[in-house]
Design a protein around this motif. Structure first.
Motif, PDB file in Angstrom:
ATOM      1  N   ARG A 184       0.865  -1.178   0.000  1.00 13.57           N
ATOM      2  CA  ARG A 184       0.000   0.000   0.000  1.00 13.57           C
ATOM      3  C   ARG A 184       0.902   1.227   0.000  1.00 13.57           C
ATOM      4  NH1 ARG A 184      -3.969   2.709   3.998  1.00 13.57           N
ATOM      5  NH2 ARG A 184      -5.419   3.669   2.538  1.00 13.57           N
ATOM      6  N   VAL A 185       0.739   2.086  -1.017  1.00  9.76           N
ATOM      7  CA  VAL A 185       1.680   3.178  -1.261  1.00  9.76           C
ATOM      8  C   VAL A 185       0.948   4.516  -1.281  1.00  9.76           C
ATOM      9  CG1 VAL A 185       3.471   4.059  -2.809  1.00  9.76           C
ATOM     10  CG2 VAL A 185       3.028   1.589  -2.698  1.00  9.76           C
ATOM     11  N   LEU A 186       1.549   5.518  -0.623  1.00 13.82           N
ATOM     12  CA  LEU A 186       1.049   6.890  -0.695  1.00 13.82           C
ATOM     13  C   LEU A 186       2.030   7.699  -1.536  1.00 13.82           C
ATOM     14  CD1 LEU A 186      -1.021   9.016   0.163  1.00 13.82           C
ATOM     15  CD2 LEU A 186       0.370   9.448   2.204  1.00 13.82           C
ATOM     16  N   VAL A 187       1.546   8.230  -2.663  1.00 15.64           N
ATOM     17  CA  VAL A 187       2.373   9.010  -3.584  1.00 15.64           C
ATOM     18  C   VAL A 187       2.148  10.491  -3.294  1.00 15.64           C
ATOM     19  CG1 VAL A 187       2.908   9.503  -5.997  1.00 15.64           C
ATOM     20  CG2 VAL A 187       2.134   7.208  -5.328  1.00 15.64           C
ATOM     21  N   GLN A 199      -4.121  12.377   4.785  1.00 18.57           N
ATOM     22  CA  GLN A 199      -4.278  11.009   4.295  1.00 18.57           C
ATOM     23  C   GLN A 199      -3.368   9.991   4.966  1.00 18.57           C
ATOM     24  OE1 GLN A 199      -4.637  12.808  -0.098  1.00 18.57           O
ATOM     25  NE2 GLN A 199      -4.542  10.582  -0.121  1.00 18.57           N
ATOM     26  N   TYR A 200      -2.259  10.442   5.538  1.00 17.83           N
ATOM     27  CA  TYR A 200      -1.299   9.472   6.075  1.00 17.83           C
ATOM     28  C   TYR A 200      -1.877   8.718   7.265  1.00 17.83           C
ATOM     29  CZ  TYR A 200       2.537   7.333   8.515  1.00 17.83           C
ATOM     30  OH  TYR A 200       3.318   6.414   9.148  1.00 17.83           O
ATOM     31  N   ASN A 201      -1.605   7.422   7.313  1.00 14.34           N
ATOM     32  CA  ASN A 201      -1.871   6.608   8.496  1.00 14.34           C
ATOM     33  C   ASN A 201      -0.911   5.420   8.480  1.00 14.34           C
ATOM     34  OD1 ASN A 201      -3.197   4.238   7.126  1.00 14.34           O
ATOM     35  ND2 ASN A 201      -4.667   5.845   6.550  1.00 14.34           N
ATOM     36  N   ASP A 202      -0.919   4.642   9.546  1.00 16.69           N
ATOM     37  CA  ASP A 202       0.063   3.564   9.704  1.00 16.69           C
ATOM     38  C   ASP A 202      -0.143   2.392   8.753  1.00 16.69           C
ATOM     39  OD1 ASP A 202       1.497   4.834  11.650  1.00 16.69           O
ATOM     40  OD2 ASP A 202       0.440   3.910  13.329  1.00 16.69           O
TER      41      ASP A 202
END
Length: 392
Positions: free
Chosen positions: A5-8, A42-45
């Protein structure tokens, strides 16, 4: 390959959509954040990887690294930029300083294959950086261990780069814990320093090192051993007065004992410790800066330090082959040290290529896996060849 799972994080919509599509074609799940504010929302663990553009109008990638560090993020980081590659390399070093795992860098524009290569490092990088729940001893645990004689001295051998002859070593404290087995000093020394027990541990290490040197001297094998010290050992403790009679009683010359001072201790506090360091030098002990190259010490400051030796940090030594800037820093450091009459030691040397590179740069000594792993002092064996004497 593991599905990640990637956050760009990229303010360029076209680029972010390309990366998202490429990741999904590689069977990963991807979301896009158009800048710092979106990233914070949007960031989470649950994210395994964070892909960061280093240049964004509302916050650069370095600022976001600090946030990830503050949040104790477990996600791996990939850097993207269309700017000079030296900036990407610098960003990697910042991430490592924040103890964040890095998969690599991507110079824009990049291909799906290049992205796939970087993502393929995830299992290896995260596996190496995964942390086992730490053992945190109390001050009472350390006091009990001292009273019960549970600490022992290990020696990491050092060799000449030109001949590979073993000529000395770096001492390390180990705790023979009855339940946890062998515990490294990185676990107990910070606690000991905080609660005022580090001086007792360093005195034990120095005494053990001098006694071992005495045994070697009687066997006709004159060596040098180094002992690491902490800030509290350099202030308010008469180290020189303790070491001088100890060496005399054991028949050990002061210049056989090297006092290792971490660069981080000196970079902001040299004036605080200069009197103790100078007195140690006057009495004939060797002074070494360990971990050099990871702090903020400028090369011109070496002139002010009464030192005999510099230990290049393993990050510098192992970065020379891949990073031209790191290689240039190492070469300049060696050149300055040579002009000042300071001996150089390369640490963390694990392969012949690196050892040969250090020899070519005229770095005198090396330590690391290719030279030998740390062994208990009682098992420490010495090369008895013709090249066992140490240069001044």
């Amino acid at each position: 390959m593991e599905h990640l799972r990637v956050l760009v994080v990229d303010d360029e919509t076209d680029m972010a959509e390309f990366v998202q599509g490429a990741l999904e074609s590689l069977q990963h799940r991807a979301e896009c954040a158009g800048g710092k504010d979106a990233f914070c929302r949007q960031y989470n663990d649950s994210f395994d990887v964070i892909m960061l553009d280093l240049f964004m109008p509302d916050g650069d990638g370095i600022e976001l690294l600090r946030l990830l560090s503050d949040w104790e993020s477990r996600a791996a980081v990939v850097f993207m930029s269309g700017k000079d590659r030296s900036i990407l390399n610098a960003a990697q070093r910042v991430a490592k300083d924040h103890d964040l795992p890095v998969l690599g860098t991507l110079q824009k524009p990049f291909t799906v294959d290049e992205l796939d290569t970087v993502m393929g490092r995830y299992a290896d990088v995260i596996g190496k950086s995964a942390k086992v729940p730490a053992f945190k001893p109390s001050s009472q645990d350390i006091k009990h261990a001292l009273a019960e004689g549970q600490f022992t001295l290990f020696i990491r051998p050092q060799a000449r780069t030109g001949t590979n002859a073993i000529v000395g070593g770096e001492t390390l404290l180990r705790w023979k814990h009855p339940a946890r087995g062998m515990v490294g000093q990185e676990t107990f020394m910070p606690v000991a320093e905080e609660c005022g027990l580090s001086k007792e541990l360093i005195e034990f290490a120095a005494t053990s090192a001098v006694k071992h040197l005495s045994v070697l001297n009687r066997a006709g094998r004159r060596m040098r051993l180094s002992v690491g010290v902490t800030p509290k050992c350099l202030s308010g403790w008469k180290m020189a007065e303790m070491l001088e009679p100890l060496c005399r009683s054991e028949g050990v010359d002061p210049d056989q004992l090297i006092i290792d001072v971490p660069e981080a201790v000196l970079e902001n506090n040299l004036s605080k410790y200069i009197d103790m360091l100078t007195r140690l030098r006057i009495k004939g002990f060797i002074l070494s800066i360990s971990g050099f190259g990871t702090g903020r010490t400028a090369l011109h400051q070496l002139v002010r330090m009464p030192i005999n030796e510099i230990k290049l940090d393993r990050m510098v030594v192992n970065g020379m082959a891949k990073d031209p800037e790191v290689r240039a820093f190492a070469k300049v450091t060696v050149l300055v040290a040579r002009e000042l009459g300071i001996r150089m030691v390369g640490t963390g040397v694990n392969d012949q290529v690196t050892l040969d590179a250090l020899a070519a740069m005229q770095v005198e000594l090396a330590q690391g896996g290719i030279v030998g792993e740390p062994v208990e002092a009682a098992q420490y064996s010495i090369d008895t060849g013709s090249d066992v004497g140490m240069a001044g």
